[in-house]
Design a protein around this motif. Structure first.
Motif, PDB file in Angstrom:
ATOM      1  N   LYS A 153      85.141  58.624  35.339  1.00 46.48           N
ATOM      2  CA  LYS A 153      85.967  59.700  35.860  1.00 46.48           C
ATOM      3  C   LYS A 153      87.321  59.632  35.172  1.00 46.48           C
ATOM      4  CE  LYS A 153      87.724  61.829  40.103  1.00 46.48           C
ATOM      5  NZ  LYS A 153      87.851  61.712  41.580  1.00 46.48           N
ATOM      6  N   LEU A 154      87.720  60.736  34.541  1.00 46.41           N
ATOM      7  CA  LEU A 154      88.968  60.785  33.796  1.00 46.41           C
ATOM      8  C   LEU A 154      90.092  61.198  34.746  1.00 46.41           C
ATOM      9  CD1 LEU A 154      89.734  60.377  30.788  1.00 46.41           C
ATOM     10  CD2 LEU A 154      89.644  62.855  30.542  1.00 46.41           C
ATOM     11  N   ASP A 207      87.817  67.744  38.701  1.00 46.35           N
ATOM     12  CA  ASP A 207      87.480  66.394  38.261  1.00 46.35           C
ATOM     13  C   ASP A 207      86.749  66.440  36.922  1.00 46.35           C
ATOM     14  OD1 ASP A 207      88.513  65.341  40.646  1.00 46.35           O
ATOM     15  OD2 ASP A 207      86.585  65.604  41.676  1.00 46.35           O
ATOM     16  N   LEU A 208      87.157  65.569  36.002  1.00 43.29           N
ATOM     17  CA  LEU A 208      86.547  65.477  34.680  1.00 43.29           C
ATOM     18  C   LEU A 208      85.768  64.177  34.562  1.00 43.29           C
ATOM     19  CD1 LEU A 208      89.543  66.601  32.407  1.00 43.29           C
ATOM     20  CD2 LEU A 208      87.871  68.036  33.610  1.00 43.29           C
ATOM     21  N   TYR A 209      84.556  64.259  34.018  1.00 39.11           N
ATOM     22  CA  TYR A 209      83.709  63.078  33.880  1.00 39.11           C
ATOM     23  C   TYR A 209      83.203  62.963  32.438  1.00 39.11           C
ATOM     24  CZ  TYR A 209      83.536  63.148  38.996  1.00 39.11           C
ATOM     25  OH  TYR A 209      83.874  63.154  40.322  1.00 39.11           O
ATOM     26  N   LEU A 210      83.095  61.723  31.988  1.00 34.04           N
ATOM     27  CA  LEU A 210      82.576  61.422  30.655  1.00 34.04           C
ATOM     28  C   LEU A 210      81.398  60.462  30.798  1.00 34.04           C
ATOM     29  CD1 LEU A 210      86.024  60.600  29.022  1.00 34.04           C
ATOM     30  CD2 LEU A 210      84.729  62.701  28.633  1.00 34.04           C
ATOM     31  N   LYS A 211      80.209  60.901  30.408  1.00 37.29           N
ATOM     32  CA  LYS A 211      79.049  60.004  30.439  1.00 37.29           C
ATOM     33  C   LYS A 211      79.005  59.236  29.127  1.00 37.29           C
ATOM     34  CE  LYS A 211      74.206  59.670  31.732  1.00 37.29           C
ATOM     35  NZ  LYS A 211      74.506  58.441  32.526  1.00 37.29           N
ATOM     36  N   ASP A 212      79.088  57.929  29.231  1.00 36.34           N
ATOM     37  CA  ASP A 212      79.331  57.091  28.054  1.00 36.34           C
ATOM     38  C   ASP A 212      78.027  56.646  27.395  1.00 36.34           C
ATOM     39  OD1 ASP A 212      80.315  55.478  26.108  1.00 36.34           O
ATOM     40  OD2 ASP A 212      81.403  54.119  27.440  1.00 36.34           O
ATOM     41  N   MET A 224      89.578  64.033  19.644  1.00 36.88           N
ATOM     42  CA  MET A 224      89.059  62.672  19.493  1.00 36.88           C
ATOM     43  C   MET A 224      90.187  61.651  19.557  1.00 36.88           C
ATOM     44  SD  MET A 224      87.464  61.038  16.000  1.00 36.88           S
ATOM     45  CE  MET A 224      89.140  60.919  15.296  1.00 36.88           C
ATOM     46  N   ARG A 225      91.270  61.928  18.842  1.00 35.89           N
ATOM     47  CA  ARG A 225      92.393  60.987  18.798  1.00 35.89           C
ATOM     48  C   ARG A 225      93.113  60.913  20.143  1.00 35.89           C
ATOM     49  NH1 ARG A 225      95.515  61.034  12.997  1.00 35.89           N
ATOM     50  NH2 ARG A 225      93.734  60.369  11.743  1.00 35.89           N
ATOM     51  N   VAL A 226      93.327  62.066  20.770  1.00 34.02           N
ATOM     52  CA  VAL A 226      94.019  62.080  22.065  1.00 34.02           C
ATOM     53  C   VAL A 226      93.196  61.340  23.115  1.00 34.02           C
ATOM     54  CG1 VAL A 226      94.817  63.557  23.949  1.00 34.02           C
ATOM     55  CG2 VAL A 226      95.303  64.189  21.566  1.00 34.02           C
ATOM     56  N   TRP A 251      93.939  57.919  25.335  1.00 31.87           N
ATOM     57  CA  TRP A 251      93.900  57.983  26.797  1.00 31.87           C
ATOM     58  C   TRP A 251      92.974  56.903  27.362  1.00 31.87           C
ATOM     59  CZ3 TRP A 251      96.966  61.178  29.701  1.00 31.87           C
ATOM     60  CH2 TRP A 251      96.665  61.304  31.065  1.00 31.87           C
ATOM     61  N   LEU A 252      91.841  56.673  26.658  1.00 26.26           N
ATOM     62  CA  LEU A 252      90.870  55.683  27.119  1.00 26.26           C
ATOM     63  C   LEU A 252      91.215  54.267  26.691  1.00 26.26           C
ATOM     64  CD1 LEU A 252      87.512  57.552  26.297  1.00 26.26           C
ATOM     65  CD2 LEU A 252      88.610  57.344  28.534  1.00 26.26           C
TER      66      LEU A 252
END
Length: 372
Positions: free
Chosen positions: A38-39, A48-53, A281-283, A287-288
């Protein structure tokens, strides 16, 4: 083939296939599902923003799922038997993952690729025992792959044709089922948007079909890149569209509309300029606190676009996209300023807009859009 074999020989051949399928399933059970991050973006109240890794798969990318499905599909259809050489038209993550599964079940694997393929990619394929077959004319990659498979009496896996049919889109732990299961306890368990980019088109087909099968209100947005035929094919309804230059965002974008691309399950498509993909990609990497790849940047830029629209309209909900692979694979390309300059790419003008979105929820970025 059973007509040409005795009963004992048929049983032996079937036993090998049984063992191969069991080995792949055992490998899957040893692998945990990929994490859904969850970002945290405080400015996006109610969104809510989600990233599946997908970078955490054993071979480091989303293509691990595809390769597993392709091998199971080929084994269950009788295309792969003991000793069968597998051939694929790929110099990237799909070839790496297919080499892994070929080694797992003990058969040879050949990746057909342009002679200009980087040493890093060749090394990754060879790490899992794959053999690289080089060609000078990239436009012949499909034909050469089929011809090589015929010469070897092997099987051309042909990811671009079989990706959409190799995965059980109704369930069986596909990526769509995994996303919705992981969201089940969140405040917005049915996402407003799932955002994806297209390489073969197989993952977007799986997600789009699953959404419809489960009757979810979720919309599917597919982001395309420069030097790719998908967006034009979708917007003009001409699936014969071609692009005469290769994509600069590895793993996504194709010179033709691939057979696995299913436009009927897509609600909208966005065209994301390559420099915007790399800026995103860079931003996101900053952030991560770790690097992601260029296709993840494409996904993230498109998700920001939709989230900003929702925020502007006062809507609440959730959005999901994928981390396709790690940015460590691209130290000598996307993260190398000399490479960017040589390829005419400058992401720096777009980074402030995307960084500002993560701070205040507004995005000063216009992308070409086409609705289904």
């Amino acid at each position: 083939m059973e007509n040409r074999l005795g009963k004992g020989e048929v049983a032996t051949a079937r036993n090998w296939v049984d063992r191969a399928i069991a080995a792949i399933e055992a490998d899957q059970r040893r692998s945990a599902d990929t994490h859904l991050w969850k970002l945290d973006v405080p400015a996006l109240t109610g969104i809510d923003l989600y990233l599946k890794d997908e970078s955490t798969h054993p071979t480091g990318s989303l293509k691990h799922r595809l390769a597993r499905s392709l091998f199971l599909y080929a084994l269950c259809n009788g295309h792969i038997r003991e000793g069968t050489a597998v051939v694929e038209a790929s110099s990237g993550s799909t070839a790496v993952s297919e080499a892994y599964f070929a080694r797992l079940i003990g058969i040879p694997f050949f990746a057909v690729m342009p002679r200009s393929t980087s040493p890093e990619k060749i090394a990754a394929i060879e790490h899992y025992g794959g053999l690289c077959h080089f060609i000078d004319d990239g436009e012949r990659i499909y034909a050469e792959s089929a011809e090589l498979a015929a010469r070897l009496s092997g099987h051309f896996m042909d990811q671009f044709t079989h990706a959409e049919r190799a995965t059980d889109w109704r369930g069986n732990n596909n990526i769509a089922e995994s996303i919705f299961r992981q969201l089940a306890s969140e405040r917005h368990p049915i996402p407003s948007w799932v955002v994806m980019s297209a390489g073969t088109g197989g993952t977007t087909a799986t997600i789009g079909r699953y959404i419809r099968y489960k009757r979810h209100a979720t919309r599917l947005s597919v982001a395309d890149v420069e030097r790719s035929a998908f967006f034009e094919g979708f917007s003009t309804r001409n699936l014969g569209c071609r692009c005469d230059r290769p994509s600069r965002i590895e793993g996504i974008g194709r010179p033709r509309v691939e057979p696995s691309f299913v436009p009927g399950v897509i609600d909208t498509m966005l065209r994301v300029p390559d420099a915007v993909s790399l800026a995103a990609m860079r931003v996101l990497s900053r952030w991560l606190g770790r690097r992601v790849g260029g296709s993840t940047g494409t996904n993230f830029a498109a998700m920001c676009f939709h989230a900003a629209r929702m925020a502007s309209a006062g809507e609440a909900g959730s959005l999901v996209t994928l981390i396709c692979d790690s940015g460590d694979r691209y130290s000598n390309s996307y993260y190398d300023d000399a490479w960017l300059e040589a390829n005419g790419l400058d992401p720096s003008p777009f980074e402030p807009a995307i960084a500002a979105f993560l701070q205040d929820g507004r995005l000063d970025l216009d992308l070409a859009e086409c609705h289904g």
